[in-house]
Design a protein around this motif. Structure first.
Motif, PDB file in Angstrom:
ATOM      1  N   LYS A 168       8.870  12.845   2.711  1.00  0.00           N
ATOM      2  CA  LYS A 168       8.683  13.150   1.297  1.00  0.00           C
ATOM      3  C   LYS A 168       8.635  11.851   0.516  1.00  0.00           C
ATOM      4  O   LYS A 168       9.369  10.913   0.821  1.00  0.00           O
ATOM      5  CB  LYS A 168       9.819  14.003   0.759  1.00  0.00           C
ATOM      6  CG  LYS A 168       9.621  14.347  -0.700  1.00  0.00           C
ATOM      7  CD  LYS A 168      10.777  15.128  -1.268  1.00  0.00           C
ATOM      8  CE  LYS A 168      10.448  15.414  -2.727  1.00  0.00           C
ATOM      9  NZ  LYS A 168      11.590  15.375  -3.573  1.00  0.00           N
ATOM     10  N   LYS A 198       4.864   7.290   9.648  1.00  0.00           N
ATOM     11  CA  LYS A 198       4.910   8.617  10.275  1.00  0.00           C
ATOM     12  C   LYS A 198       6.265   9.292  10.083  1.00  0.00           C
ATOM     13  O   LYS A 198       6.374  10.506  10.170  1.00  0.00           O
ATOM     14  CB  LYS A 198       4.608   8.506  11.769  1.00  0.00           C
ATOM     15  CG  LYS A 198       3.184   8.116  12.056  1.00  0.00           C
ATOM     16  CD  LYS A 198       2.957   7.995  13.545  1.00  0.00           C
ATOM     17  CE  LYS A 198       1.544   7.542  13.830  1.00  0.00           C
ATOM     18  NZ  LYS A 198       1.299   7.384  15.259  1.00  0.00           N
ATOM     19  N   PHE A 248      -1.846   6.683   4.522  1.00  0.00           N
ATOM     20  CA  PHE A 248      -1.504   7.956   5.154  1.00  0.00           C
ATOM     21  C   PHE A 248      -2.700   8.726   5.690  1.00  0.00           C
ATOM     22  O   PHE A 248      -2.545   9.839   6.162  1.00  0.00           O
ATOM     23  CB  PHE A 248      -0.750   8.848   4.157  1.00  0.00           C
ATOM     24  CG  PHE A 248       0.645   8.388   3.862  1.00  0.00           C
ATOM     25  CD1 PHE A 248       1.643   8.502   4.820  1.00  0.00           C
ATOM     26  CD2 PHE A 248       0.955   7.839   2.639  1.00  0.00           C
ATOM     27  CE1 PHE A 248       2.932   8.088   4.551  1.00  0.00           C
ATOM     28  CE2 PHE A 248       2.241   7.418   2.357  1.00  0.00           C
ATOM     29  CZ  PHE A 248       3.231   7.542   3.313  1.00  0.00           C
ATOM     30  N   HIS A 249      -3.898   8.193   5.648  1.00  0.00           N
ATOM     31  CA  HIS A 249      -5.083   8.966   6.027  1.00  0.00           C
ATOM     32  C   HIS A 249      -5.151   9.308   7.510  1.00  0.00           C
ATOM     33  O   HIS A 249      -5.769  10.279   7.876  1.00  0.00           O
ATOM     34  CB  HIS A 249      -6.360   8.234   5.601  1.00  0.00           C
ATOM     35  CG  HIS A 249      -6.696   7.050   6.443  1.00  0.00           C
ATOM     36  ND1 HIS A 249      -6.069   5.843   6.280  1.00  0.00           N
ATOM     37  CD2 HIS A 249      -7.574   6.899   7.456  1.00  0.00           C
ATOM     38  CE1 HIS A 249      -6.557   4.992   7.171  1.00  0.00           C
ATOM     39  NE2 HIS A 249      -7.463   5.601   7.890  1.00  0.00           N
ATOM     40  N   GLU A 250      -4.509   8.528   8.352  1.00  0.00           N
ATOM     41  CA  GLU A 250      -4.590   8.782   9.793  1.00  0.00           C
ATOM     42  C   GLU A 250      -3.531   9.759  10.287  1.00  0.00           C
ATOM     43  O   GLU A 250      -3.563  10.185  11.428  1.00  0.00           O
ATOM     44  CB  GLU A 250      -4.470   7.459  10.557  1.00  0.00           C
ATOM     45  CG  GLU A 250      -5.632   6.527  10.292  1.00  0.00           C
ATOM     46  CD  GLU A 250      -5.488   5.211  11.023  1.00  0.00           C
ATOM     47  OE1 GLU A 250      -4.482   5.010  11.722  1.00  0.00           O
ATOM     48  OE2 GLU A 250      -6.389   4.379  10.877  1.00  0.00           O
ATOM     49  N   ILE A 251      -2.590  10.085   9.438  1.00  0.00           N
ATOM     50  CA  ILE A 251      -1.513  11.006   9.814  1.00  0.00           C
ATOM     51  C   ILE A 251      -1.400  12.078   8.734  1.00  0.00           C
ATOM     52  O   ILE A 251      -1.995  11.970   7.667  1.00  0.00           O
ATOM     53  CB  ILE A 251      -0.161  10.254   9.952  1.00  0.00           C
ATOM     54  CG1 ILE A 251       0.217   9.556   8.633  1.00  0.00           C
ATOM     55  CG2 ILE A 251      -0.212   9.276  11.097  1.00  0.00           C
ATOM     56  CD1 ILE A 251       1.574   8.920   8.629  1.00  0.00           C
ATOM     57  N   ASP A 252      -0.627  13.095   9.013  1.00  0.00           N
ATOM     58  CA  ASP A 252      -0.366  14.098   7.991  1.00  0.00           C
ATOM     59  C   ASP A 252       0.425  13.447   6.863  1.00  0.00           C
ATOM     60  O   ASP A 252       1.473  12.836   7.103  1.00  0.00           O
ATOM     61  CB  ASP A 252       0.431  15.263   8.559  1.00  0.00           C
ATOM     62  CG  ASP A 252      -0.387  16.109   9.521  1.00  0.00           C
ATOM     63  OD1 ASP A 252      -1.626  16.106   9.393  1.00  0.00           O
ATOM     64  OD2 ASP A 252       0.217  16.745  10.394  1.00  0.00           O
ATOM     65  N   SER A 253      -0.065  13.582   5.665  1.00  0.00           N
ATOM     66  CA  SER A 253       0.629  12.999   4.517  1.00  0.00           C
ATOM     67  C   SER A 253       1.930  13.739   4.269  1.00  0.00           C
ATOM     68  O   SER A 253       1.996  14.959   4.392  1.00  0.00           O
ATOM     69  CB  SER A 253      -0.246  13.086   3.272  1.00  0.00           C
ATOM     70  OG  SER A 253      -1.404  12.326   3.427  1.00  0.00           O
ATOM     71  N   PRO A 254       2.963  13.001   3.882  1.00  0.00           N
ATOM     72  CA  PRO A 254       4.219  13.666   3.547  1.00  0.00           C
ATOM     73  C   PRO A 254       4.083  14.426   2.228  1.00  0.00           C
ATOM     74  O   PRO A 254       3.143  14.194   1.463  1.00  0.00           O
ATOM     75  CB  PRO A 254       5.204  12.497   3.402  1.00  0.00           C
ATOM     76  CG  PRO A 254       4.361  11.319   3.075  1.00  0.00           C
ATOM     77  CD  PRO A 254       3.045  11.553   3.744  1.00  0.00           C
ATOM     78  N   SER A 255       5.019  15.318   1.970  1.00  0.00           N
ATOM     79  CA  SER A 255       4.994  15.973   0.669  1.00  0.00           C
ATOM     80  C   SER A 255       5.191  14.901  -0.396  1.00  0.00           C
ATOM     81  O   SER A 255       5.831  13.881  -0.163  1.00  0.00           O
ATOM     82  CB  SER A 255       6.069  17.058   0.579  1.00  0.00           C
ATOM     83  OG  SER A 255       7.340  16.478   0.652  1.00  0.00           O
ATOM     84  N   ARG A 256       4.612  15.146  -1.558  1.00  0.00           N
ATOM     85  CA  ARG A 256       4.649  14.106  -2.584  1.00  0.00           C
ATOM     86  C   ARG A 256       4.814  14.734  -3.955  1.00  0.00           C
ATOM     87  O   ARG A 256       4.252  15.774  -4.251  1.00  0.00           O
ATOM     88  CB  ARG A 256       3.352  13.311  -2.539  1.00  0.00           C
ATOM     89  CG  ARG A 256       3.195  12.324  -3.663  1.00  0.00           C
ATOM     90  CD  ARG A 256       1.984  11.462  -3.516  1.00  0.00           C
ATOM     91  NE  ARG A 256       0.760  12.235  -3.391  1.00  0.00           N
ATOM     92  CZ  ARG A 256      -0.443  11.732  -3.560  1.00  0.00           C
ATOM     93  NH1 ARG A 256      -0.586  10.461  -3.852  1.00  0.00           N
ATOM     94  NH2 ARG A 256      -1.509  12.475  -3.419  1.00  0.00           N
ATOM     95  N   TYR A 272      -3.639   7.069   0.008  1.00  0.00           N
ATOM     96  CA  TYR A 272      -4.550   7.562   1.038  1.00  0.00           C
ATOM     97  C   TYR A 272      -4.799   6.517   2.122  1.00  0.00           C
ATOM     98  O   TYR A 272      -4.845   6.838   3.308  1.00  0.00           O
ATOM     99  CB  TYR A 272      -5.872   7.986   0.408  1.00  0.00           C
ATOM    100  CG  TYR A 272      -6.949   8.283   1.416  1.00  0.00           C
ATOM    101  CD1 TYR A 272      -6.942   9.483   2.122  1.00  0.00           C
ATOM    102  CD2 TYR A 272      -7.936   7.357   1.701  1.00  0.00           C
ATOM    103  CE1 TYR A 272      -7.917   9.753   3.071  1.00  0.00           C
ATOM    104  CE2 TYR A 272      -8.912   7.618   2.651  1.00  0.00           C
ATOM    105  CZ  TYR A 272      -8.894   8.810   3.329  1.00  0.00           C
ATOM    106  OH  TYR A 272      -9.850   9.067   4.275  1.00  0.00           O
TER     107      TYR A 272
END
Length: 71
Positions: free
Chosen positions: A20, A16, A42-50, A39
């Motif tokens: 980035k 969390k 990070f699927h349960e939270i907002d994914s960071p920029s990538r 995925y």
């Protein structure tokens, strides 16, 4: 990603706090597998920029960098 999770937990940080990610890969054909692995974590939270960059060569199969939000 499992190794990254271990490293993060040693520093009392979790996914969390990542804001980035930068992923350097040799074979762009690996991108769907890498994307699926990403995925799963990070699927349960907002994914960071990538950003994902294909490069000619790396010391290992791929390299992964993170920037953390330590608020």
């Amino acid at each position: 990603m499992k190794n990254l999770k271990i490293i993060l937990s040693e520093d009392r940080v979790n996914f969390k706090k990542i804001i980035k990610t930068s992923l350097f890969i040799i074979k762009i054909e690996d991108y769907p597998k890498i994307n699926y692995s990403y995925y799963k974590f990070f699927h349960e939270i907002d994914s960071p920029s990538r950003e994902t960059i294909q490069v000619l060569g790396l010391p290992k199969k791929y390299e992964y960098r993170n920037i953390f939000n330590r608020i």
